[in-house]
Scaffold this active site. Structure first.
Site, PDB file in Angstrom:
ATOM      1  N   TYR A 119      22.710  23.272  42.394  1.00 41.93           N
ATOM      2  CA  TYR A 119      23.469  22.902  41.200  1.00 41.93           C
ATOM      3  C   TYR A 119      22.589  22.160  40.200  1.00 41.93           C
ATOM      4  CZ  TYR A 119      27.023  24.248  44.537  1.00 41.93           C
ATOM      5  OH  TYR A 119      27.737  24.957  45.469  1.00 41.93           O
ATOM      6  N   CYS A 128      20.610  13.452  22.415  1.00 43.64           N
ATOM      7  CA  CYS A 128      21.408  12.517  21.622  1.00 43.64           C
ATOM      8  C   CYS A 128      22.812  12.352  22.183  1.00 43.64           C
ATOM      9  CB  CYS A 128      21.467  13.000  20.189  1.00 43.64           C
ATOM     10  SG  CYS A 128      19.830  13.177  19.504  1.00 43.64           S
ATOM     11  N   GLU A 167      29.568  30.112  54.210  1.00 40.86           N
ATOM     12  CA  GLU A 167      29.101  30.269  52.818  1.00 40.86           C
ATOM     13  C   GLU A 167      28.406  29.007  52.331  1.00 40.86           C
ATOM     14  OE1 GLU A 167      32.825  30.859  50.785  1.00 40.86           O
ATOM     15  OE2 GLU A 167      33.108  32.879  51.530  1.00 40.86           O
TER      16      GLU A 167
HETATM   17  C1  LIG Z   1      30.907  26.543  45.896  1.00 39.04           C
HETATM   18  C2  LIG Z   1      31.367  27.391  47.013  1.00 39.04           C
HETATM   19  C3  LIG Z   1      30.611  27.458  48.191  1.00 39.04           C
HETATM   20  C4  LIG Z   1      29.369  26.642  48.423  1.00 39.04           C
HETATM   21  O1  LIG Z   1      29.639  25.292  48.488  1.00 39.04           O
HETATM   22  P1  LIG Z   1      28.495  24.252  48.927  1.00 39.04           P
HETATM   23  O2  LIG Z   1      29.182  22.939  48.871  1.00 39.04           O
HETATM   24  O3  LIG Z   1      27.390  24.355  47.946  1.00 39.04           O
HETATM   25  O4  LIG Z   1      28.063  24.610  50.308  1.00 39.04           O
HETATM   26  C5  LIG Z   1      31.054  28.322  49.179  1.00 39.04           C
HETATM   27  N1  LIG Z   1      32.164  29.069  49.024  1.00 39.04           N
HETATM   28  C6  LIG Z   1      32.931  29.010  47.905  1.00 39.04           C
HETATM   29  C7  LIG Z   1      34.127  29.850  47.795  1.00 39.04           C
HETATM   30  C8  LIG Z   1      32.553  28.168  46.877  1.00 39.04           C
HETATM   31  O5  LIG Z   1      33.312  28.100  45.772  1.00 39.04           O
END
Ligand SMILES: *Cc1c(COP(=O)(O)O)cnc(C)c1O
Length: 415
Positions: free
Chosen positions: A371, A343, A273
C-alpha cells in the site's frame, strides 16, 4: 523488518548499498528485496505443506509487474479487484486459472474479460452481482465459477478503515442470507458454485477473529453439504498484519495452524489472499533530506518524498520506521518532524523521529512494500517514484521514474 545490513558505506539491502541505488536511480525510489518477497511467500507455503492449498497474492498491495513475476514464478495465485489488475497479472506471467476476482463493483466488461481469460473464481459480493454474472456468462456460452464472499460479522479489532467483515460495511453478503443465495446461485444455469470466501480486515495482529470467522464458514459449508451443494475450495482471505513499529503479529505458521485445524480432514482446497504480509516488509522508500528547518517549537526534516509517494501516514496516521542510511558521526541526534514538500499540513511521513541527519543525507522509510507505490498519486504534479528490485548483488529498475511531460501527455489546451 527487511534485512538491512550495516556496512562501511551505510545500509545495504541484500548485498546492495542503498547509497548506490540513490546515486544510480535518484530519489525518492521504492526499493524491494526479492529474497524478502520469496521468504514471505514461502512462510505461507511451508506452513501449508501437505494441505491442498493456494496462496493468492492480493495484487492491490503492490502491483508492480516484477513483484507479481516473483510470486508467479513460485506458483502463486492472485487476488484481483479490477480488470486492470488482471491485465497486470497476465502481463507478469501469472496464470489465469489461479486468479480470484474480489470487489463489490465488477463491471460487465470486467466480468466478460475475466470469463474469457478463464479465471479460477469470482468472489461474488452481492445478490445482483450473481444475476449480472449469470447473464454475462450466458451471453458467452460459459459457466462462471463462483464463491460467495460472506460477511461473518466478527470484529477484527483493527483500524475502522481497514475492517471489512462487520455487518455494516459494503463488503460481502450477510451471513444470514448466504444459504438462500447459494441455493439461488446453484439453480442458475451459467454459474458453477465452486467455493466460499471471507476476508474480515487488514493489519490483523490477533489470529482469533479469523479463526472465529473460519468456524462460522465451516458451519455454513456443512449446511450446504447437507443440501447437496459441495464446495471445492474455502477462501479465508488475507489480513495478517506486519510489524511497523513494535507490533507483534503472529508468525504465519501460528496464524495458519488453528485454521488448518478447523478444516482438518476436509477435502476442499484452502485458499488465502495475503497482501501486506507478503510485501510490506520487503520494501522501503528511499528518500533524501532536502532541508533541515529549525522552527520555534519543532525541527523539520523536509525530504524529497511526500504524501503523494506514501499516503499511509496522511491517510491512516500510519507509522513507518525510518533510519538514516549512513548516520553522520559528528551530526547530533535531534527530534524531527519528517515532512514532504507538498502544500498540505497533512503532508508528513513521521512525527517526533530522533535522527542524526544533515541536509543531503538519505533516509530509508521502512515497511513501505505494501500500500505504498500503489496508492501514490501525482498531486502537485509530482512524477511518481522509481521502483527497483534488489536481487543479491543486482539491482533491476522495475519502474522508471515518471517524467513531468508524461503527466500531462493526455491533456490538451482548448482548440
Ligand atoms: C485487501 C484485501 C486482501 C489483502 O489484505 P491484506 O491485509 O493486505 O492481507 C485480501 N482479500 C481481499 C478481498 C481484500 O480486499
Amino acid at each position: 523488518m527487511p534485512t538491512l545490513a550495516q556496512a562501511k558505506d551505510g545500509l545495504r539491502l541484500e548485498a546492495v548499498p542503498l547509497r548506490q541505488i540513490a546515486e544510480q536511480y535518484g530519489t525518492p525510489t521504492y526499493v524491494y528485496s526479492r529474497a524478502a518477497l520469496e521468504a514471505a511467500y514461502r512462510s505461507y507455503t511451508d506452513a501449508l505443506a501437505g494441505r491442498d492449498s493456494l496462496v493468492c497474492f492480493a495484487v492491490k498491495a503492490n502491483s508492480n509487474l516484477a513483484v507479481l513475476d516473483v510470486f508467479a514464478r513460485l506458483g502463486a495465485g492472485f487476488d484481483i479487484v479490477s480488470g486492470g489488475e488482471m491485465a497486470r497479472v497476465l502481463a507478469a506471467g501469472g496464470r489465469a486459472d489461479r486468479i480470484v476476482f474480489s470487489g463489490v463493483g465488477k463491471t460487465v466488461a470486467e466480468l466478460r474479460d475475466a470469463l474469457v481469460a478463464g479465471i479460477r473464481c469470482f468472489n461474488v459480493e452481492s445478490p445482483t452481482e450473481i444475476d449480472r454474472l449469470n447473464e454475462v456468462a450466458g451471453s458467452l456460452g460459459k459457466r462462471a465459477p463462483i464463491a460467495l464472499r460472506v460477511n461473518p460479522n466478527v470484529d477484527p479489532k483493527t483500524h475502522p478503515y481497514i475492517s471489512t467483515g462487520l455487518r455494516d460495511n459494503k463488503f460481502g453478503v450477510a451471513f444470514a442470507d448466504a444459504l438462500a443465495l447459494y441455493r439461488r446461485a446453484a439453480a442458475l444455469p451459467n454459474l458453477h458454485v465452486s467455493g466460499i470466501a471471507c476476508h474480515i480486515g487488514s493489519q490483523l495482529l490477533d489470529g482469533a477473529p479469523v479463526t472465529e470467522a473460519a468456524e462460522k464458514v465451516l458451519g455454513l459449508v456443512r449446511q450446504l453439504e447437507s443440501e447437496g451443494i459441495h464446495l471445492e475450495h474455502i477462501d479465508l482471505g488475507g489480513g495478517l498484519g506486519i510489524r511497523y513499529a513494535n507490533e507483534v503479529p503472529p508468525k504465519v505458521a501460528d496464524y495458519l495452524a488453528p485454521l488448518l485445524a478447523c478444516f482438518a480432514g476436509r477435502k476442499e482446497q484452502l485458499c488465502f489472499e495475503p497482501g501486506r504480509s507478503l510485501v510490506g516488509n520487503a520494501g522501503l522508500l528511499l528518500t533524501r533530506v532536502e532541508f533541515l528547518k529549525h522552527g520555534e517549537t519543532k525541527n523539520f526534516a523536509i525530504v524529497d518524498a511526500a504524501m503523494n509517494d506514501l499516503a499511509r501516514p496522511a491517510l491512516y496516521d500510519a507509522y513507518h520506521d525510518m533510519v538514516a542510511v549512513a548516520p553522520g558521526t559528528d551530526t547530533p541526534e535531534q527530534v524531527y518532524e519528517i515532512v514532504g514538500p507538498i502544500c498540505e499540513s497533512g503532508d508528513f511521513l513521521g512525527h517526533d523521529r530522533k535522527l542524526a541527519i544533515a541536509a543531503g543525507d538519505l533516509l530509508a522509510i521502512q515497511s513501505a512494500g505494501a500500500y505504498g507505490m500503489v496508492m501514490s498519486s501525482n498531486y502537485n504534479t509530482r512524477p511518481r517514484a522509481a521502483e527497483v528490485m534488489v536481487d543479491g548483488d543486482q539491482v533491476h529498475l522495475v519502474r522508471a521514474r515518471e517524467t513531468v511531460q508524461s503527466l500531462f501527455a493526455g491533456e490538451s489546451r482548448l482548440p
